[in-house]
Design a protein around this motif. Sequence first.
Motif, mmCIF file in Angstrom:
data_model
loop_
_atom_site.group_PDB
_atom_site.id
_atom_site.type_symbol
_atom_site.label_atom_id
_atom_site.label_comp_id
_atom_site.label_asym_id
_atom_site.label_seq_id
_atom_site.Cartn_x
_atom_site.Cartn_y
_atom_site.Cartn_z
ATOM 1 N N LYS A 115 -17.178 48.522 27.250
ATOM 2 C CA LYS A 115 -16.169 48.434 26.189
ATOM 3 C C LYS A 115 -15.641 47.011 25.964
ATOM 4 N N PRO A 116 -15.338 46.243 27.024
ATOM 5 C CA PRO A 116 -14.886 44.866 26.773
ATOM 6 C C PRO A 116 -15.936 44.013 26.061
ATOM 7 N N ILE A 117 -17.222 44.271 26.345
ATOM 8 C CA ILE A 117 -18.289 43.537 25.658
ATOM 9 C C ILE A 117 -18.319 43.924 24.185
ATOM 10 N N HIS A 118 -18.246 45.227 23.900
ATOM 11 C CA HIS A 118 -18.244 45.673 22.503
ATOM 12 C C HIS A 118 -17.052 45.086 21.747
ATOM 13 N N GLN A 119 -15.895 45.026 22.403
ATOM 14 C CA GLN A 119 -14.699 44.497 21.750
ATOM 15 C C GLN A 119 -14.877 43.029 21.406
ATOM 16 N N TRP A 120 -15.468 42.257 22.317
ATOM 17 C CA TRP A 120 -15.711 40.831 22.062
ATOM 18 C C TRP A 120 -16.685 40.660 20.901
ATOM 19 N N VAL A 121 -17.744 41.452 20.915
ATOM 20 C CA VAL A 121 -18.757 41.329 19.870
ATOM 21 C C VAL A 121 -18.180 41.693 18.505
ATOM 22 N N LYS A 122 -17.280 42.660 18.458
ATOM 23 C CA LYS A 122 -16.651 43.058 17.186
ATOM 24 C C LYS A 122 -15.950 41.883 16.514
ATOM 25 N N ASN A 123 -15.439 40.935 17.316
ATOM 26 C CA ASN A 123 -14.730 39.775 16.785
ATOM 27 C C ASN A 123 -15.606 38.525 16.692
ATOM 28 N N TRP A 124 -16.880 38.661 17.023
ATOM 29 C CA TRP A 124 -17.827 37.528 17.028
ATOM 30 C C TRP A 124 -18.275 37.248 15.598
ATOM 31 N N ASP A 125 -18.139 36.010 15.158
ATOM 32 C CA ASP A 125 -18.469 35.683 13.767
ATOM 33 C C ASP A 125 -19.928 35.960 13.423
ATOM 34 N N LYS A 126 -20.830 35.695 14.359
ATOM 35 C CA LYS A 126 -22.257 35.940 14.098
ATOM 36 C C LYS A 126 -22.529 37.433 13.903
ATOM 37 N N ALA A 127 -21.855 38.270 14.696
ATOM 38 C CA ALA A 127 -22.028 39.716 14.555
ATOM 39 C C ALA A 127 -21.445 40.202 13.236
ATOM 40 N N GLN A 128 -20.261 39.730 12.908
ATOM 41 C CA GLN A 128 -19.626 40.133 11.658
ATOM 42 C C GLN A 128 -20.491 39.776 10.454
ATOM 43 N N MET A 129 -21.129 38.604 10.527
ATOM 44 C CA MET A 129 -21.962 38.152 9.413
ATOM 45 C C MET A 129 -23.167 39.067 9.204
ATOM 46 N N VAL A 130 -23.897 39.382 10.304
ATOM 47 C CA VAL A 130 -25.097 40.214 10.142
ATOM 48 C C VAL A 130 -24.733 41.662 9.838
ATOM 49 N N TRP A 131 -23.649 42.149 10.419
ATOM 50 C CA TRP A 131 -23.233 43.524 10.137
ATOM 51 C C TRP A 131 -22.830 43.692 8.673
ATOM 52 N N SER A 132 -22.244 42.636 8.093
ATOM 53 C CA SER A 132 -21.856 42.715 6.687
ATOM 54 C C SER A 132 -23.075 42.804 5.770
ATOM 55 N N LYS A 133 -24.223 42.394 6.285
ATOM 56 C CA LYS A 133 -25.473 42.457 5.517
ATOM 57 C C LYS A 133 -26.307 43.683 5.881
ATOM 58 N N GLY A 134 -25.754 44.547 6.732
ATOM 59 C CA GLY A 134 -26.489 45.728 7.165
ATOM 60 C C GLY A 134 -27.519 45.438 8.238
ATOM 61 N N GLN A 135 -27.429 44.249 8.865
ATOM 62 C CA GLN A 135 -28.356 43.879 9.937
ATOM 63 C C GLN A 135 -27.724 44.165 11.300
ATOM 64 N N LYS A 136 -28.421 43.797 12.373
ATOM 65 C CA LYS A 136 -27.973 44.160 13.714
ATOM 66 C C LYS A 136 -27.922 42.951 14.650
ATOM 67 N N VAL A 137 -27.221 43.146 15.753
ATOM 68 C CA VAL A 137 -27.199 42.190 16.861
ATOM 69 C C VAL A 137 -28.255 42.621 17.866
ATOM 70 N N LEU A 138 -29.027 41.658 18.363
ATOM 71 C CA LEU A 138 -30.046 41.955 19.372
ATOM 72 C C LEU A 138 -29.438 41.766 20.759
ATOM 73 N N LYS A 139 -29.321 42.857 21.498
ATOM 74 C CA LYS A 139 -28.711 42.822 22.822
ATOM 75 C C LYS A 139 -29.777 42.943 23.901
ATOM 76 N N CYS A 140 -29.812 41.970 24.807
ATOM 77 C CA CYS A 140 -30.807 41.945 25.889
ATOM 78 C C CYS A 140 -30.184 42.449 27.183
ATOM 79 N N ILE A 141 -30.859 43.407 27.806
ATOM 80 C CA ILE A 141 -30.380 44.043 29.036
ATOM 81 C C ILE A 141 -31.399 43.803 30.142
ATOM 82 N N GLY A 142 -30.895 43.549 31.365
ATOM 83 C CA GLY A 142 -31.780 43.182 32.464
ATOM 84 C C GLY A 142 -32.299 44.325 33.306
#
Length: 200
Positions: A115-142
């Motif tokens: 949840k803290p990661i999702h909250q940070w990403v919600k306020n991330w300018d790069k995420a907001q920009m792509v989400w406004s265009k209907g695109q996605k953030v690429l999240k890498c998991i180890g």
Amino acid sequence: MTRKRPARLLSEAFQMSREPVLISFGGGLNSTAMIVAMIKLGEPIDAILFADTGAEKPETYGHVKRLSEWIKSNGYPEITIVKRNETLEDYCLERNMLPSLAYGFNQCSGDFKIKPIHQWVKNWDKAQMVWSKGQKVLKCIGFGSGDRDRVRAAKFKDDHPSKYDLRFPLIEMQLNREMCRDVIKQDGIVTGKQIGRAHV
């Protein structure tokens, strides 16, 4: 007026058109090896997040600091630490309970890590920009290439919000835990004893 070279123009166009790349860093062996491998391959990384529960081991905090310095020295963004307003310890003491893992559940991981990661990403300018265009953030998991981690990765995909594309670089590279140890040793970043947790 200085003209930009074609190669630079192409590079900038690629940077603007691709998905922003976010790394979820767990502080352990697998996610350390994932970051090191991606950087050595020259892959794009826009943000690296470590969710601090407030109850991590001292060696984990030390490892996060050292790795962040190494990442920055290689020209990549240093690790950003995100956290809830209360620590995991305070949360448990206030409710007179143990962490949910003690009861066979994993709620604390969701509340204090995801949840803290999702909250940070919600306020991330790069995420907001792509989400406004209907695109996605690429999240890498180890998650590693072992059978257990592959099962976890499949479940993780099913449970994740639709605003993300998920990628599992270690599975793509077919790196198990032993191979991950070799990856980080090659750069002399940490030793096994300095990684104070078994999380990704």
